[in-house]
Every structure is written in structure tokens, then in C-alpha cells.
Design an enzyme around this catalytic site. Sequence first.
Site, PDB file in Angstrom:
ATOM      1  N   LYS A 138       3.267  -7.285   1.360  1.00 16.69           N
ATOM      2  CA  LYS A 138       4.643  -6.572   1.209  1.00 16.69           C
ATOM      3  C   LYS A 138       4.662  -4.969   1.163  1.00 16.69           C
ATOM      4  O   LYS A 138       3.163  -4.553   1.003  1.00 16.69           O
ATOM      5  CB  LYS A 138       5.978  -6.151   0.358  1.00 16.69           C
ATOM      6  CG  LYS A 138       5.972  -5.400  -1.468  1.00 16.69           C
ATOM      7  CD  LYS A 138       5.463  -5.133  -1.943  1.00 16.69           C
ATOM      8  CE  LYS A 138       6.035  -3.036  -1.346  1.00 16.69           C
ATOM      9  NZ  LYS A 138       4.762  -2.639  -2.046  1.00 16.69           N
ATOM     10  N   TYR A 223      11.383  -2.393  -3.132  1.00 18.32           N
ATOM     11  CA  TYR A 223      11.848  -3.278  -4.240  1.00 18.32           C
ATOM     12  C   TYR A 223      13.173  -2.904  -4.593  1.00 18.32           C
ATOM     13  O   TYR A 223      14.104  -4.061  -4.783  1.00 18.32           O
ATOM     14  CB  TYR A 223      11.486  -2.648  -5.372  1.00 18.32           C
ATOM     15  CG  TYR A 223       9.772  -3.183  -5.441  1.00 18.32           C
ATOM     16  CD1 TYR A 223       9.191  -4.302  -5.878  1.00 18.32           C
ATOM     17  CD2 TYR A 223       8.694  -2.461  -5.083  1.00 18.32           C
ATOM     18  CE1 TYR A 223       8.582  -4.976  -5.796  1.00 18.32           C
ATOM     19  CE2 TYR A 223       7.315  -2.345  -5.086  1.00 18.32           C
ATOM     20  CZ  TYR A 223       7.049  -4.243  -5.573  1.00 18.32           C
ATOM     21  OH  TYR A 223       5.506  -4.687  -5.281  1.00 18.32           O
TER      22      TYR A 223
HETATM   23  P1  NDP Z   1      -6.020  -0.311  -2.396  1.00 15.54           P
HETATM   24  O1  NDP Z   1      -6.241   0.854  -0.816  1.00 15.54           O
HETATM   25  O2  NDP Z   1      -6.160  -0.454  -3.837  1.00 15.54           O
HETATM   26  O3  NDP Z   1      -6.806  -1.421  -0.929  1.00 15.54           O
HETATM   27  C1  NDP Z   1      -6.643  -1.718   0.452  1.00 15.54           C
HETATM   28  C2  NDP Z   1      -7.965  -2.644   0.976  1.00 15.54           C
HETATM   29  O4  NDP Z   1      -7.761  -2.689   2.174  1.00 15.54           O
HETATM   30  C3  NDP Z   1      -9.733  -1.862   0.986  1.00 15.54           C
HETATM   31  O5  NDP Z   1      -9.536  -1.888  -0.602  1.00 15.54           O
HETATM   32  C4  NDP Z   1     -10.152  -1.850   1.734  1.00 15.54           C
HETATM   33  O6  NDP Z   1     -10.851  -3.152   0.822  1.00 15.54           O
HETATM   34  C5  NDP Z   1      -9.099  -2.940   3.046  1.00 15.54           C
HETATM   35  N1  NDP Z   1      -9.244  -1.833   3.660  1.00 15.54           N
HETATM   36  C6  NDP Z   1      -9.004  -2.391   5.053  1.00 15.54           C
HETATM   37  N2  NDP Z   1      -8.692  -1.094   6.247  1.00 15.54           N
HETATM   38  C7  NDP Z   1      -9.202  -0.055   4.975  1.00 15.54           C
HETATM   39  C8  NDP Z   1      -8.396   1.333   5.773  1.00 15.54           C
HETATM   40  N3  NDP Z   1      -8.739   1.405   6.420  1.00 15.54           N
HETATM   41  N4  NDP Z   1      -8.339   2.125   4.404  1.00 15.54           N
HETATM   42  C9  NDP Z   1      -8.165   1.802   3.358  1.00 15.54           C
HETATM   43  N5  NDP Z   1      -8.538   0.378   2.917  1.00 15.54           N
HETATM   44  C10 NDP Z   1      -8.673  -0.859   4.280  1.00 15.54           C
HETATM   45  O7  NDP Z   1      -4.459  -0.555  -2.030  1.00 15.54           O
HETATM   46  P2  NDP Z   1      -3.853  -1.774  -2.615  1.00 15.54           P
HETATM   47  O8  NDP Z   1      -4.451  -3.334  -2.875  1.00 15.54           O
HETATM   48  O9  NDP Z   1      -2.927  -1.006  -3.808  1.00 15.54           O
HETATM   49  O10 NDP Z   1      -2.447  -2.019  -1.183  1.00 15.54           O
HETATM   50  C11 NDP Z   1      -2.798  -2.882  -0.787  1.00 15.54           C
HETATM   51  C12 NDP Z   1      -1.422  -3.535   0.107  1.00 15.54           C
HETATM   52  O11 NDP Z   1      -0.551  -4.544  -1.386  1.00 15.54           O
HETATM   53  C13 NDP Z   1      -0.434  -2.804   0.698  1.00 15.54           C
HETATM   54  O12 NDP Z   1       0.063  -3.801   1.590  1.00 15.54           O
HETATM   55  C14 NDP Z   1       0.594  -2.617  -0.891  1.00 15.54           C
HETATM   56  O13 NDP Z   1       1.900  -2.307  -0.448  1.00 15.54           O
HETATM   57  C15 NDP Z   1       0.321  -4.178  -1.028  1.00 15.54           C
HETATM   58  N6  NDP Z   1       1.286  -4.287  -2.930  1.00 15.54           N
HETATM   59  C16 NDP Z   1       2.109  -5.117  -3.358  1.00 15.54           C
HETATM   60  C17 NDP Z   1       1.814  -5.353  -4.714  1.00 15.54           C
HETATM   61  C18 NDP Z   1       3.116  -6.201  -5.952  1.00 15.54           C
HETATM   62  O14 NDP Z   1       3.199  -5.778  -6.255  1.00 15.54           O
HETATM   63  N7  NDP Z   1       3.743  -7.012  -4.318  1.00 15.54           N
HETATM   64  C19 NDP Z   1       1.603  -4.797  -5.236  1.00 15.54           C
HETATM   65  C20 NDP Z   1      -0.143  -3.185  -4.731  1.00 15.54           C
HETATM   66  C21 NDP Z   1       0.188  -2.907  -3.707  1.00 15.54           C
HETATM   67  P3  NDP Z   1     -12.263  -3.927   1.490  1.00 15.54           P
HETATM   68  O15 NDP Z   1     -13.085  -2.883   1.648  1.00 15.54           O
HETATM   69  O16 NDP Z   1     -12.261  -5.159   0.735  1.00 15.54           O
HETATM   70  O17 NDP Z   1     -12.490  -3.860   2.722  1.00 15.54           O
END
Ligand code: NDP
Length: 373
Positions: A138, A223
Site C-alpha cells: 500500500k 490506514y
Molecule cells: P524502504 O526505503 O525501507 O525500502 C524500499 C526499498 O525499495 C529499498 O531498500 C530498495 O531496495 C528499493 N528501491 C528501489 N528503488 C528505490 C528508490 N528509487 N529509492 C528507494 N528505494 C528503492 O521503504 P519501506 O520498506 O519502508 O517501504 C516500501 C513500501 O512498503 C512502501 O510502499 C510502503 O508504503 C510500504 N510499507 C507497508 C507497510 C505495511 O505495514 N503494510 C509498512 C511499511 C512500508 P533494494 O536495495 O533491494 O533495491
Amino acid sequence: MKSRRNFLQKLTLSAVSLPLIPGLKSSSFPGWQKSVFQDRMLRVAIMGLGSYGTRVAEAMQDSKKAKLVGVISGTPSKISAWQEKYNIPSKNCYNYENFDAIKDNPDIDAVYIITPNALHHPQTLRVAAARKHVICEKPMALNAEQGREMVEACKNAGVQLLVGYRMHFEANTLEVIRMREAGEFGEIKFFQGLSGFKIGDPSQWRLNKELAGGGAMMDIGIYSINGARYMIGKEPIWVTAQETKTDPVKFKEGVDETILFQFGFPEGIVASCLSTYSMGNLDRFFLNGTQGFAEMQPSTGYGPIKGKTHKGPLDNPHITHQTVQMDRMAEIILEGETAKVPVDGEEGLKDLIIIDTIYKAVASGRKEPIQLG
Ligand code: NDP
């Protein structure tokens, strides 16, 4: 006896390969397939090995029905660390340039997209084109137009599109929904949803309009939107909304810091919600009916979800949300089960339509009709 065994083997093999056949959706399979799928694990590749992807991977270790078998990442060092930790073979590892080749990998059933919001739409289209089921975090996309394209693409490819709405499987949340459906709150009159936290690092993608698509509303306000819908059990028909911004440097143009919004539902039911990136301790739902109430705090955090109703405490045991979610999503994809509160692309699209309308209401200052149909 031998021919019966042969028949059963053939049946099992063909059923097991069904979700990989283009154009076939497991949800449309008849009841017989349920038994043959029962022992199969959903084989998942996570795309985006960030903070939430890490949490999902940890939780999936306890899942009885879903297994992490692959990764898609732009960071080679993360790929090798995950390979070692989760015993992932190199043939199941991809980057953002080459992951279309996943279409030729028979050992992956679904891709769980856990990247910044702006990437969900293009990545979903590519995963669907590779004929793999999509689980997408989401908000499902940046706006309803993108959401519609994603729903359409997955439908045309014959794959499922699910959204990471983990609260739809949470036991205390489902208990409140059960009570409402049983009439235990009487007629529902009002919902309040407060969703927010104090955001830190100003350089993170969540504060970048290009990658986040907005601000707190896309990330945490969703949420309260989604909660208002599943707690009341109806769809909103209008919204009014007001924005305040105390820090225009941190929260640039198009990145909302705080939005108050109010929904009208059929039968005069109303909801009042707050979405913010500048207040802590803000994770609370309150549902009020003519014969009772439910209050939950925390209401959507990672848990345990706590709360009470007019009948007493909500005290279902806490199970890691993402573990339950992955079990249930495997049942939906492999066994044709349905979720009590939907988690499909249409559900994600409804929240996007509502978010679009909230932003419209902020800009117009008027009561805006919500058209979900
Ligand atoms: P993070 O920034 O921690 O991780 C995102 C990952 O996406 C990065 O580590 C990277 O992984 C990859 N990525 C690819 N392109 C990019 C870019 N241009 N900039 C940054 N990262 C990039 O974010 P979150 O994990 O917190 O959030 C990711 C998604 O999950 C969002 O949509 C958020 O809304 C959702 N979310 C949902 C939750 C829930 O409870 N359902 C809770 C937290 C987040 P790599 O290095 O492997 O390419």
C-alpha cells in the site's frame, strides 16, 4: 489401483501447474482443486529489500503456506546477504533491469512488490506481463488511473493482484467486524480514525513527491481511510478535507504534512479522520453505534493491537501480522479462498479513488462526492 494412482498423480501435477497457465485464475477454479493445492507453498520473490521487505521476509519464515524463494533488488550486497540467510539459489535472483525474465522461472509463483510507492505501478505491469501473481504494498499506486491500469493488466494476464492490507487478517480487527455484523453495536453512527507519526530524515523517499506521490496521506492516512471502510462496513459517498503545514521546508509542495478529513456514508453515518507526519502516539480507531462502541489503540501498528468494546477487552492472541497475511494470501492465490475483508486490486483501487478525492477536496475547499463505481 495403479491406474487410480496414475490418475491422481496426473490430477495433482496438472492442478499444481494451473496458476502458471496464462489466462487461468485460481479463484475461478472449482472446489476440487482446493484439496490438491492444500500441501503446496506459495513461492514468493520479494522485490525491494528495504525495511518493510526485511520484516515480511522474517515473518514469512513462520508461514505454513508461503515461502521466500527469490529476490529482486538493485543492491547486489543485499542479494548475497539474503541468499545466504534464506538459502535462495542464484537462479531466483534478479535486479530491476532483468526481472522480466522471471516469466521463464517455473519456481516462482508470485512477486511481492515492497518498493517506494511510485514504482508499484510500472513494476506491477512488468510482473503481470511475466505472468506471475502480484502482491503489492500500500498504497497500491500513486492515483486511481494507475490503479485501474494495474487491475486491468493483472486481469488480462490471468494473475491475481493483492494489496498488503495486513489489518484485514488481524484477529482483534476481525472480531470488531464480526460484532458489527452481528448487530452488537446497534446502528453504526460514527467512526474516528487517527493515523500519524513523526517522520524523521528529510531526505527519505517518503518526503519526495516523485517517489511517494504525496505525503502522510499516501503512507499513513490510508490506514484511516481503509479503516473507516472496514470498521463501518460501508463505502463513503462524500468527503471534506483541510490541510495544515507547519514546516514547508521539510514538507514541500505536493507533500502533505497534516490533513483532517471527514467522510459521509449512507444512512447519515459520519467519520472524522486525521493523517499526519508531525505527531506521535497517533494510531487510534473509535467506532460508535446506538448500542455500543469499539476503541482500538494501537489500531494499525505492528501490534499487538489493543482495545476494548462496550462488552470488554479485545484480547485475541497476537500473531505477527505479516505471517498471518502471507498464510491467507497463499490460500487466496493457491486455494481460491476469499478474504473476509477484500485485499484485491479493486480494494486497493477504492482507496486510491478516495485519496484522489481527498486531495481534490483540499484544493477545492468543498464537499466532494466520492465515485467508487
Ligand atoms: P524502504 O526505503 O525501507 O525500502 C524500499 C526499498 O525499495 C529499498 O531498500 C530498495 O531496495 C528499493 N528501491 C528501489 N528503488 C528505490 C528508490 N528509487 N529509492 C528507494 N528505494 C528503492 O521503504 P519501506 O520498506 O519502508 O517501504 C516500501 C513500501 O512498503 C512502501 O510502499 C510502503 O508504503 C510500504 N510499507 C507497508 C507497510 C505495511 O505495514 N503494510 C509498512 C511499511 C512500508 P533494494 O536495495 O533491494 O533495491
